[in-house]
Design an enzyme around this catalytic site. Structure first.
Site, mmCIF file in Angstrom:
data_model
loop_
_atom_site.group_PDB
_atom_site.id
_atom_site.type_symbol
_atom_site.label_atom_id
_atom_site.label_comp_id
_atom_site.label_asym_id
_atom_site.label_seq_id
_atom_site.Cartn_x
_atom_site.Cartn_y
_atom_site.Cartn_z
ATOM 1 N N THR A 204 -3.768 0.479 -3.080
ATOM 2 C CA THR A 204 -3.222 -0.357 -1.952
ATOM 3 C C THR A 204 -3.496 -1.420 -3.532
ATOM 4 O OG1 THR A 204 -4.685 0.447 -0.327
ATOM 5 C CG2 THR A 204 -3.856 -2.456 -0.661
ATOM 6 N N VAL A 205 -2.360 -2.493 -3.123
ATOM 7 C CA VAL A 205 -2.655 -3.430 -4.396
ATOM 8 C C VAL A 205 -2.668 -4.588 -3.461
ATOM 9 C CG1 VAL A 205 -1.021 -4.936 -6.362
ATOM 10 C CG2 VAL A 205 -0.610 -2.702 -5.746
ATOM 11 N N LYS B 272 -4.673 -3.558 -8.250
ATOM 12 C CA LYS B 272 -4.523 -2.357 -7.652
ATOM 13 C C LYS B 272 -5.749 -1.481 -7.932
ATOM 14 C CE LYS B 272 -1.205 1.174 -8.749
ATOM 15 N NZ LYS B 272 0.285 1.745 -9.502
ATOM 16 N N SER C 23 0.404 -1.088 0.262
ATOM 17 C CA SER C 23 -0.159 0.006 -0.184
ATOM 18 C C SER C 23 0.602 1.240 -0.055
ATOM 19 C CB SER C 23 -0.977 0.175 1.189
ATOM 20 O OG SER C 23 -2.227 0.904 0.869
ATOM 21 N N GLY C 24 0.236 2.314 -0.712
ATOM 22 C CA GLY C 24 1.340 3.484 -0.701
ATOM 23 C C GLY C 24 0.252 4.745 -0.882
ATOM 24 N N GLY C 25 1.071 5.688 -1.046
ATOM 25 C CA GLY C 25 0.011 7.177 -1.288
ATOM 26 C C GLY C 25 -1.090 6.910 -2.012
ATOM 27 N N ASP D 38 9.846 6.674 -15.989
ATOM 28 C CA ASP D 38 9.841 6.204 -14.051
ATOM 29 C C ASP D 38 10.256 4.564 -13.867
ATOM 30 O OD1 ASP D 38 9.786 6.796 -11.419
ATOM 31 O OD2 ASP D 38 8.013 5.973 -10.546
#
Length: 746
Positions: free
Chosen positions: A29-30, A44, A24-26, A138
């Site tokens: 969530t995966v 995702k 999970s990030g900003g 990226d």
């Protein structure tokens, strides 16, 4: 690593049931999830707090679009997505392998040969993106997954079309500072040359364990990227000048992905053979681990009620046997299934999985594969880490083509020597679609994509039917156009090739946001002259369906037999006159599940033979029933039929292999093995001259049943789920989601 679901995670998204969290990030969530049929995917999602922002929703949709462009060969194949849902989500294949940064941490800097193969494969991935006017922006080690087949590029959260500045503006640096290009670091335009710069940084990291501009605060990194010289300490001497050229400050001085690929690698050999043992072992561990994940949900905090948001998912239930077979394609191997493949390749010392020992099980006569396997010794004659197609693709894959077999999977066709498993050639397809290639048993044909013009505004794309040179894999002289101003042909399928005629399904209409088209026609093309012999429309098919309209096809004599999925999901059997294209007869296949009846059709000059219920024969002339097994074996269920020497073979559920006369359906014999009931009736058997081969998913074995003794005489451990006979080489070719193997055919 998977972790338990939280108390407020939803049950699922669309048809996918969540079983664990992957991270999970900003942004979101995966999750690890499974479909009703058992396919394992990564889902995702976007956090609810930002899902209301139009810009974030647009970026999420563009991420799904970019992932579709790169496809399953170079990225995580998009299975399904709903960017318009209240909580937007994307379901992709679950990639078996560690991120590159973890692989280097685990095994140390990679050998030069590994780095070269890694770089060439990533050039192919970026080249596919750039060919569709998309840049990644990226690329970094954590966005590259290392699998046994090659690297896969993921996370297209800031990818965008060239010239599209809607989500960024001049002066804004977006990306990861340690792997940015100088122009990106200063907020300038990021072109394909910027992705090449980032790729060089990734390869320096893979070869040395450090990036070319070190680490530290973002401001320091941006300054060094823009003005400093790259640190290539530890880079192999032959690689250093190649990567230095890619790290030139001036984008115009950097090579293209095609030029870089040619300097890095000759394209020969298998990727897995170049990976360190520690990385291979980690791939194998992840392959087995995913099926051991037990769904867990953390309780709510003591001061909160135990509630779980409702989601639109089907009721939980046990997976069907066929569903478990389908689970592996494009996702993962089962734990036992990995034993015969990952276990043997990685050379672990644990014993390989063997046949079961349950009640009533009698150990058969030992064969070449029954004994304990030695380290790095396979049960098969040969085995390669080459995965097969999804079960919803062309059922004729692997296909026999003269002295070769042809595997089509992951937007790639591959010619394989059935005696050794060595690849003779490969060529890329426009999409991950095995219906672009067909064989008449001796020759192979493909639907060839040809771009006309260089200018992006005026460039057009045409499609042609062309033969494949089985020595090189290159397309031969174009036989006929598949798309033109009259016949359109935005999407096409090469259904079958027989008697110097190719049968194609061609769609007509406008493309709308990745949806399938509604209007189709079936066309016959004379392979000698390129002339269209006839074209006839097929019934309407829903534009929003993600399923192929065509499930299976076979041409025999004066009939082209098609299994077609209709608007309501039901299956119809349609027989066309091969001389005129007109429908000779059309009837429903009552009770057939379109997900399961995707097998090569058993057709001779008189009958179509069907299982999935009673074993029966339909007359090709009018579709009437010639015979079925209900009178002699009432209420028995059979799998797909196979024809051989005037007999029909199939596996009867709960009994084993049986044989009936093709002409009148007279019973000939039935298997007598104690382990016969363990045979999976839904897996098509292979018939040789001395043995018939059936598969047991329970034991992960291919059983050789003596045609004279009618008992199991040999066992072979296998991770394959599709089996085809290559009679010229006397081999059985087994295809699974991650391995291709050869067994003796007798």
């Amino acid at each position: 690593m998977p972790s338990p679901l939280t108390h407020d995670d939803p049950h699922g998204f669309g048809p996918y049931r969540l079983i664990a969290r992957l991270g999970s990030g900003g942004m979101g969530t995966v999750y690890l999830a499974r479909s009703p049929g058992g396919r394992t995917v990564a889902v995702k999602t976007m956090h609810a707090r930002i899902a209301t922002e139009a810009a974030f929703r647009t970026r999420f949709r563009l991420e799904a679009d970019a992932a579709r462009v790169i496809g399953g060969r170079h990225g995580a194949q998009v299975v399904e997505a709903d960017p318009l849902a209240e909580t937007p989500w994307i379901a992709t294949e679950y990639v078996l392998g560690p991120p590159l940064d973890e692989a280097v941490e685990l095994a140390g800097p990679l050998p030069e040969a590994s780095v070269r193969a890694l770089g060439a494969a990533l050039c192919g991935a970026l080249g596919q993106l750039h060919g569709s006017d998309v840049v990644h922006r990226d690329l970094k080690p954590s966005n590259i997954m290392v699998t046994a087949h090659g690297p896969k590029v993921i996370d297209f959260g800031i990818a965008r079309a060239l010239g599209d500045d809607r989500l960024t503006h001049t002066g804004a640096a977006v990306g990861t500072p340690a792997f940015m290009s100088p122009e990106q670091a200063t907020g300038g335009e990021h072109t394909p040359a910027g992705d090449v710069f980032a790729l060089a940084g990734v390869l320096v990291f893979a070869a040395t364990g450090h990036g070319p501009f070190g680490d530290g605060r973002p401001a320091d990194l941006l300054y060094r990227v823009t003005y400093g010289e790259p640190d290539l300490t530890g880079t192999p001497a032959a690689l250093a000048p190649i990567l230095a050229g890619c790290l030139a400050k001036d984008p115009a001085q950097r090579p293209t992905t095609a030029e870089l690929s040619a300097r890095l690698h000759d394209g020969g050999g298998e990727f897995a053979d170049l990976l360190p043992d520690a990385v291979l072992a980690e791939i194998g561990r992840r392959a087995s681990e995913v099926w051991q994940v037990v769904p867990q949900r953390l309780p709510a905090p003591a001061d909160q009620p135990e509630t779980v948001p409702m989601a639109d998912v089907p009721a939980a239930g046990g997976l069907s046997r066929r569903g478990l077979l389908m689970a592996g394609a494009g996702s993962v191997l089962g734990v036992a299934g990995a034993g015969a493949g990952v276990w043997a390749v990685l050379g672990q010392d644990a014993p390989a999985p063997g046949p079961g020992t349950g009640p009533g099980y009698t150990k058969p006569k030992p064969g070449p594969s029954v004994g304990a396997l030695k380290k790095k010794k396979l049960d098969s004659v040969w085995q390669k880490q080459t995965g097969g197609p999804d079960d919803d693709q062309n059922p004729e894959v692997p296909m026999v083509a003269g002295d070769q077999v042809v595997l089509v999977a992951g937007a790639e066709a591959r010619g394989v020597d059935p005696k050794s498993g060595e690849s003779a050639w490969t060529f890329s397809l426009f999409a991950d679609d095995s219906w672009q290639v067909a064989s008449d048993g001796e020759r192979v044909y493909q639907i060839l994509r040809v771009e006309n013009g260089q200018d992006l505004m005026t460039k057009t794309v045409s499609w042609f039917l062309a033969p494949v040179d089985l020595r090189t894999g290159k397309a031969g002289t174009r036989i006929a156009p598949v798309s033109d101003s009259r016949h359109n042909g935005i999407i096409s399928r090469l259904l079958a090739v027989a008697d110097a005629t190719a049968y194609l399904a061609i769609s007509h209409g406008k493309v709308k946001s990745h949806e399938r088209l509604s209007r189709w026609s079936v066309t016959a093309v004379d392979l000698a002259s390129g002339r269209r012999k006839w074209t006839d429309p097929v019934p309407f098919h829903p534009a929003k369906s993600d399923d192929n309209h065509f499930l299976s096809a076979k041409a025999s004599g004066n009939r082209l037999v098609l299994l077609q999925q209709m608007n309501d999901g039901k299956v119809r059997i349609v027989a066309r006159d091969t001389r005129t294209g007109k429908v000779a007869w059309d009837k429903p296949w009552d009770g057939a599940d379109s997900r399961y009846v995707r097998d090569p059709l058993a057709v001779d000059g008189r009958h179509l033979y069907l299982g999935y219920g009673p074993l029966r024969a339909l007359r090709l002339s009018d579709g009437g029933q010639a015979w079925d097994t209900s009178s002699v074996r009432p209420k028995k269920t059979y799998g797909p039929a196979v024809l051989k020497g005037g007999a029909v073979y199939a596996v009867e559920k709960g009994l084993g292999l049986v044989s009936y006369g093709a002409g009148g359906g007279k019973p000939r014999w039935a298997e007598k093995s104690a382990e016969g009931p363990r045979a999976d009736h839904v897996v098509r058997p292979v018939i040789g001259s001395e043995y018939a081969y059936t598969y047991s998913d329970t034991d992960k074995v291919l059983r050789a049943v003596g045609l004279a003794s009618r008992t199991t005489e040999q066992l072979y451990t296998t991770s394959g789920t599709r089996f085809v006979a290559h009679e010229k080489s006397r081999m059985v070719i087994a295809s699974g989601p991650h391995f291709l193997a050869g067994f003796p055919l007798r």
